[in-house]
Design an enzyme around this catalytic site. Structure first.
Site, PDB file in Angstrom:
ATOM      1  N   GLU A  96       2.120   0.626 -13.022  1.00  0.00           N
ATOM      2  CA  GLU A  96       1.777   0.789 -11.805  1.00  0.00           C
ATOM      3  C   GLU A  96       2.457   1.800 -11.017  1.00  0.00           C
ATOM      4  O   GLU A  96       2.367   2.142 -10.149  1.00  0.00           O
ATOM      5  CB  GLU A  96       2.667  -0.186 -10.924  1.00  0.00           C
ATOM      6  CG  GLU A  96       1.621  -1.751 -10.859  1.00  0.00           C
ATOM      7  CD  GLU A  96       2.223  -2.955 -10.375  1.00  0.00           C
ATOM      8  OE1 GLU A  96       2.826  -2.615  -8.898  1.00  0.00           O
ATOM      9  OE2 GLU A  96       1.531  -3.786 -10.581  1.00  0.00           O
ATOM     10  N   CYS A 116       5.281 -22.912 -14.699  1.00  0.00           N
ATOM     11  CA  CYS A 116       4.988 -21.659 -15.610  1.00  0.00           C
ATOM     12  C   CYS A 116       3.717 -20.785 -15.528  1.00  0.00           C
ATOM     13  O   CYS A 116       3.940 -19.937 -16.341  1.00  0.00           O
ATOM     14  CB  CYS A 116       5.295 -22.694 -17.052  1.00  0.00           C
ATOM     15  SG  CYS A 116       6.179 -23.753 -17.413  1.00  0.00           S
ATOM     16  N   LYS A 129      -4.314  -7.028   3.368  1.00  0.00           N
ATOM     17  CA  LYS A 129      -4.578  -8.201   2.835  1.00  0.00           C
ATOM     18  C   LYS A 129      -5.996  -9.441   3.390  1.00  0.00           C
ATOM     19  O   LYS A 129      -6.491 -10.319   2.440  1.00  0.00           O
ATOM     20  CB  LYS A 129      -3.619  -9.022   1.857  1.00  0.00           C
ATOM     21  CG  LYS A 129      -3.100  -8.773   0.307  1.00  0.00           C
ATOM     22  CD  LYS A 129      -2.634  -9.733   0.245  1.00  0.00           C
ATOM     23  CE  LYS A 129      -1.065 -10.002  -0.803  1.00  0.00           C
ATOM     24  NZ  LYS A 129      -0.637 -11.543  -0.843  1.00  0.00           N
ATOM     25  N   ASP A 162      -0.205 -15.672   2.862  1.00  0.00           N
ATOM     26  CA  ASP A 162      -0.004 -14.239   2.345  1.00  0.00           C
ATOM     27  C   ASP A 162      -0.440 -13.383   2.280  1.00  0.00           C
ATOM     28  O   ASP A 162      -0.741 -12.445   1.430  1.00  0.00           O
ATOM     29  CB  ASP A 162      -0.031 -14.158   0.349  1.00  0.00           C
ATOM     30  CG  ASP A 162       0.458 -14.228  -0.482  1.00  0.00           C
ATOM     31  OD1 ASP A 162       1.665 -13.627   0.260  1.00  0.00           O
ATOM     32  OD2 ASP A 162       0.497 -13.902  -1.703  1.00  0.00           O
ATOM     33  N   THR A 198      10.075  -2.963  -6.756  1.00  0.00           N
ATOM     34  CA  THR A 198       8.680  -2.564  -7.628  1.00  0.00           C
ATOM     35  C   THR A 198       8.068  -1.426  -7.133  1.00  0.00           C
ATOM     36  O   THR A 198       7.798  -0.371  -7.803  1.00  0.00           O
ATOM     37  CB  THR A 198       7.959  -3.237  -7.637  1.00  0.00           C
ATOM     38  OG1 THR A 198       7.550  -4.349  -6.114  1.00  0.00           O
ATOM     39  CG2 THR A 198       8.208  -5.337  -8.505  1.00  0.00           C
TER      40      THR A 198
HETATM   41 CA    CA Z   1       2.976 -12.356  -0.710  1.00  0.00          CA
END
Ligand code: CA
Length: 736
Positions: free
Chosen positions: A100, A639, A363, A336, A196
Site C-alpha cells: 500500500e 478465522c 467511508k 465503522d 500501517t
Molecule cells: Ca475500522
C-alpha cells in the site's frame, strides 16, 4: 552511492547559519546543481517540502505536498504520448501480502515500504537496490492487524527517514545507509495496536498514529522529535477511564459526549491510522479519526451521545497538539464509518469567494467540503449509494439519519457497508481540471448488535451479532461470488468539489482498486484489482493506456523525474482489508508483489505469473452436520477475517480448503496449541477448545470436498449455477 554520500547537508547544518553566508551560498548552488542532476543527497526540510512545485521531479512527502493533492506538475507524459508508456524496471519485494506504500523520490533515490514494514532504497533510474531494512516484526503480531500487514510508506526529514512498524515502533533511519538512528515504542504492547500509516514530518516533529479499533484500543496521534525520538505531545481521540484525570481540555470536551457503558475497557477506538495534512499558512495539522471500539454505540455508550472524536476530522497546532477545531462526519458512529480517509487541502472559488477548504470522502458515503480555517461545513453530498442518512443538514452540520441507520434492535442492510464508499486508497485533485478523482465503491452490508456482547481482549470486538463473517461463513462460495459481483461495485469517479456532482465515472470489474495519481499531462493513473495500471484523460475519463501488473493493485502511483525523464511508479501487491475477507471473484491470487516503474518508450516485460491453484487433495468426509455448522460459525468469528469468508482465501494467507494432509494431522496443535506462532498463525487457546477446533476442521473438510465436487462438475452446470445466483442477487438488490 559514493556520489550521494560525498555531499552531506547535515555537516553544514551543524555549523549553523550565522557568519557562514558565503558557505551557505556556495552550498545552495551545489544543492541546485545536485538536484538538477539528481545525484546529491540534500536535507529535506519544511522549506523544501513547501516549495515542492519548484522541484516537480521529486516526491518528498507522502502525497507530494503538505496539502496532499497527489497531483504531479510533470507533463512530459501526456494524452498524446501516454500510449508509448512501457515498463522501465521492476523490483521484487518477495511478498504476497498487500502493498500500500506511496514511495518517496528524493535526489534520484526511491524510498518505499512493503509488507511487515520493510523499507527499500532503490536507484530511481535502474531499480538497483541501495539498501534494505527489515525491522524484524514478530510474525505473531500480524494477527493483531485487521487489514493485512501493510505499510503506506516512510517520511523524510533532514538526512533521515521515518517508518512506523506494524508492531507499533517508530524508527529513524539514516537515508543514505538505512542504519537505525533511534527507535521508540509508540504503543502499549499489551494492547493490539498496529501501525500501517505513513508518518508525516512537520516542523521537525514526526507525527504518527496507529490502528486496532476492531480489536479494542484507545486511539491517539503522537509527535516525536526528529533528533532523538523524544515524545513531544500526544492527542488522545477518545476519553479514557473516567475515574482518572483528563489528559487535555479536548478530552474534557469529548467526555460529555459519552454516556454509560465501559468503553475504556475495550478502548473506545478512534484510531488515527492514515490521513494527515498540513497548512503551513494557518499552521494547522489535520488528521482523520477512525471508528469506535466496539463499533456499536449501543454497547460502547448506551446512553447515546456523539462520542467525540470518533469519525471526525480534527485540526490541531503541530507544535503542541493543542485542539483548534473538529468536524464529526458521523456522530455516534455505529457503522465503522471512519473519517481516516485521505484529506486534501485546496483553495476553491465558492459562491464568488476564495475559500481555503479541506476535502474528504470518508467511508460514510458523503463528500465533504469544509472551511479549513474554522471547521465550518460548506457542503456535503453523496458520492455513492447511501441509505443510512438522507442528507447532511448544512445548518447543524449533522447527517439526517434514516430508519435504516438504527441496528440497535434489529439487523439492517446498510449502504455503504463496513468497508465504506471509499476506503484508505488515496484520491487525487487536479489543479488543471479542478476535479477530485475518487477510488469509489458501492456496496451493502448487514449491521446488527450483539445484545450479550462479551469483550474478548486481543480478539475481534466489533459488537456485531450477525451479518458479519460469522453468519456468511456457511454460504456457498458460488453464492458469495454472485453477491460480490452484483452488490459490490468499484469505480473511479471524477467529482466536482464546488458543484458537488459526479463529472465522469469508470466502472471496474471488482470493488477493491488502487489509489489515484493525477498529472499536469491531463492524466489520471489508477491501478485495478484485476491487475492493470490504467491511464485516463483527466477531463473526460477516456481510457488511453493500460498495462498488466501481474497482480492486483491497491497502492497509489506516484510520478517523478530523473535525468529529464518522467516516470510513473506504483507498488503492485494484492491485499489489504477486503481481499483478506472476501475474494470470491478474484482470479489473481498469491502473486509476488513488486514496485513497477514506467517511462515513455520502455519495453521491459514482467516474468510469467504463477499458475492458478490446482484442485485440493480431497480429505476424508468427517464430522456431523451439527459439528460442521458449529465449525462454520466459529470459523466466521475467529478465522474468516484472515483466511476469507467461506474459506476462500485472497491468496494472501493460506486457503484452508487446500490444506495438506500433514497440516490436517497437526490442525488442533496449530489452531489451539499455537504450533505456527512464529510464522504468524497464532494459537487460539484463549477462545477455542479442542472440540471447537475439531468442529472447524470438520467445516473446512466439508468445504474442500464441496470445492472438489464443484470443480469436477460440468462447465455448463457451474455456469448455470453462477447465472442463477447472480439473478437472485440482482433481484435481492432491488429491495435494498
Ligand atoms: Ca475500522
Amino acid at each position: 552511492m559514493s556520489a550521494m554520500q560525498s555531499f552531506s547537508a547535515s555537516s553544514w547544518l551543524d555549523h549553523g547559519w550565522a557568519g557562514h553566508a558565503k558557505a551557505l551560498l556556495t552550498i545552495s548552488l551545489c544543492l541546485c546543481t545536485g538536484l538538477m542532476q539528481g545525484q546529491s543527497s540534500a536535507a529535506v526540510d519544511e522549506a523544501r517540502i513547501i516549495a515542492a512545485d519548484s522541484d516537480p521531479g521529486s516526491w518528498l512527502t507522502h502525497a507530494r505536498t503538505y496539502g496532499e493533492e497527489r497531483y504531479s506538475p510533470l507533463a512530459e507524459i501526456d494524452t498524446d504520448n501516454v500510449s508509448q508508456l512501457g515498463l522501465a524496471w521492476y523490483f521484487d519485494t518477495n511478498t504476497i501480502r498487500g502493498l500500500e506504500a506511496s514511495p518517496l523520490l528524493i535526489d534520484g533515490v526511491i524510498y518505499t515500504t512493503a509488507a511487515w514494514s520493510h523499507v527499500y532504497a532503490l536507484d530511481a533510474r535502474t531499480g538497483s537496490l541501495i539498501w534494505h531494512f527489515d525491522p524484524q516484526v514478530p510474525k505473531a503480531w500480524g494477527a493483531k492487524a485487521c487489514c493485512d500487514v501493510v505499510n503506506r510508506g516512510v517520511a523524510a526529514w533532514g538526512e533521515r527517514l521515518f517508518i512506523g512498524t506494524i508492531d507499533g515502533r517508530l524508527i529513524a533511519l539514516d537515508r543514505d545507509s538505512g542504519v537505525v538512528i533511534w527507535e521508540k515504542l509508540t504503543i502499549d504492547p499489551e494492547r493490539p495496536y498496529t501501525i500501517t500509516g505513513a508518518p508525516r514530518v512537520i516542523k521537525g516533529k514526526v507525527m504518527i498514529g496507529n490502528g486496532g479499533a476492531e480489536y479494542g484500543v484507545r486511539g491517539y496521534l503522537s509527535a516525536y522529535a526528529v533528533e532523538d525520538g523524544a515524545l513531544l505531545w500526544r492527542f488522545f481521540t477518545v476519553p479514557g477511564d473516567p475515574s482518572k484525570p483528563f489528559e487535555s481540555e479536548a478530552m474534557q470536551m469529548a467526555a460529555v459526549t459519552w454516556h454509560g457503558g465501559r468503553w475504556w475497557e475495550v478502548g473506545g477506538g478512534g484510531t488515527v491510522w492514515d490521513s494527515m495534512a498540513y497548512d503551513p499558512d494557518l499552521d494547522l495539522l489535520y488528521f482523520g479519526v477512525g471508528n469506535g471500539s466496539p463499533w456499536n454505540r449501543t454497547i460502547r455508550s448506551p446512553g447515546g451521545g456523539d462520542n467525540l472524536f470518533l469519525s471526525s476530522i480534527v485540526a490541531v497546532r503541530p507544535d503542541t497538539g493543542e485542539y483548534v477545531w473538529h468536524y464529526q462526519t458521523t456522530p455516534g458512529d455505529s457503522w465503522d464509518f471512519t473519517a481516516t480517509q485521505h484529506i486534501i487541502l485546496v483553495d476553491l472559488q465558492i459562491d464568488g469567494r476564495k475559500r481555503k477548504v479541506l476535502l474528504q470522502a470518508p467511508k460514510n458515503g458523503f463528500f465533504y467540503v469544509i472551511d479549513r480555517s474554522s471547521g465550518e461545513l460548506l457542503s456535503a453530498e453523496k458520492y455513492t449509494r447511501v441509505n443510512w442518512a438522507s442528507h447532511v443538514d448544512l445548518k447543524s452540520g449533522r447527517p439526517v439519519e434514516t430508519e435504516q441507520a438504527d441496528h440497535s434492535q434489529t439487523s439492517r442492510m446498510t449502504q455503504p457497508m463496513q468497508i465504506g464508499g471509499h476506503n484508505w486508497q488515496p484520491m487525487a485533485f487536479s489543479k488543471d481540471t479542478g476535479l477530485v478523482y475518487i477510488p469509489s465503491m458501492e456496496n451493502t452490508g448487514n449491521f446488527s448488535t450483539a445484545l450479550n456482547f462479551e469483550y474478548l481482549p486481543g480478539h475481534w470486538n466489533t459488537g456485531q451479532a450477525s451479518g458479519d463473517a460469522e453468519s456468511t461463513a456457511t454460504l456457498s462460495p458460488a453464492l458469495l461470488a454472485a453477491l460480490e459481483k452484483t452488490l459490490m461495485l468499484g469505480r473511479l469517479i471524477a467529482w466536482h468539489p464546488v458543484e458537488q456532482r459526479e463529472v465522469w465515472r469508470v466502472e471496474h470489474s471488482g470493488m477493491w482498486n488502487g489509489g489515484v495519481l493525477t498529472t499536469a499531462g491531463n492524466l489520471v493513473f489508477q491501478g485495478t484489482g484485476d491487475g492493470r495500471l490504467v491511464a485516463y484523460r483527466a477531463d473526460s475519463g477516456e481510457m488511453l493506456w493500460e498495462s498488466a501488473t501481474g497482480t492486483g493493485v491497491i497502492a497509489p502511483p506516484i510520478s517523478y523525474q530523473v535525468d529529464g525523464d518522467q516516470y510513473i511508479a506504483v507498488m503492485a501487491g494484492w491485499g489489504g482489508a477486503l481481499p483478506l475477507v472476501l475474494n470470491q471473484t478474484s482470479s489473481i491470487r498469491g502473486r509476488n508483489g513488486r514496485l513497477l516503474v514506467y517511462k515513455l518508450g520502455a519495453r521491459k516485460q514482467l516474468p510469467e505469473s504463477a499458475p492458478p491453484f490446482a484442485l485440493p487433495i480431497a480429505p476424508e468426509r468427517r464430522g456431523t452436520p451439527e459439528s460442521i455448522a458449529l465449525g462454520g460459525a466459529l470459523y466466521g468469528l475467529h478465522c474468516a477475517r484472515c483466511h476469507g469468508i467461506g474459506a476462500v482465501s485472497g491468496g494472501i494467507l493460506s486457503d484452508l480448503r487446500y490444506m495438506q494432509p500433514q497440516t490436517r494431522e497437526l490442525f488442533n496443535e496449530i489452531v489451539v496449541g499455537g504450533l505456527l506462532n512464529d510464522k504468524g498463525m497464532i494459537g487460539f487457546a484463549d477462545v477455542l477448545s479442542e472440540t471447537d477446533a475439531t468442529a472447524i476442521q470438520d467445516y473446512l473438510s466439508d468445504l474442500s470436498l464441496a470445492l472438489v465436487e464443484y470443480e469436477s462438475s460440468p462447465g455448463w452446470w457451474r455456469a448455470m449455477q453462477a447465472w442463477f445466483y447472480e439473478q437472485a442477487a440482482l433481484v435481492a438488490s432491488l429491495f435494498l
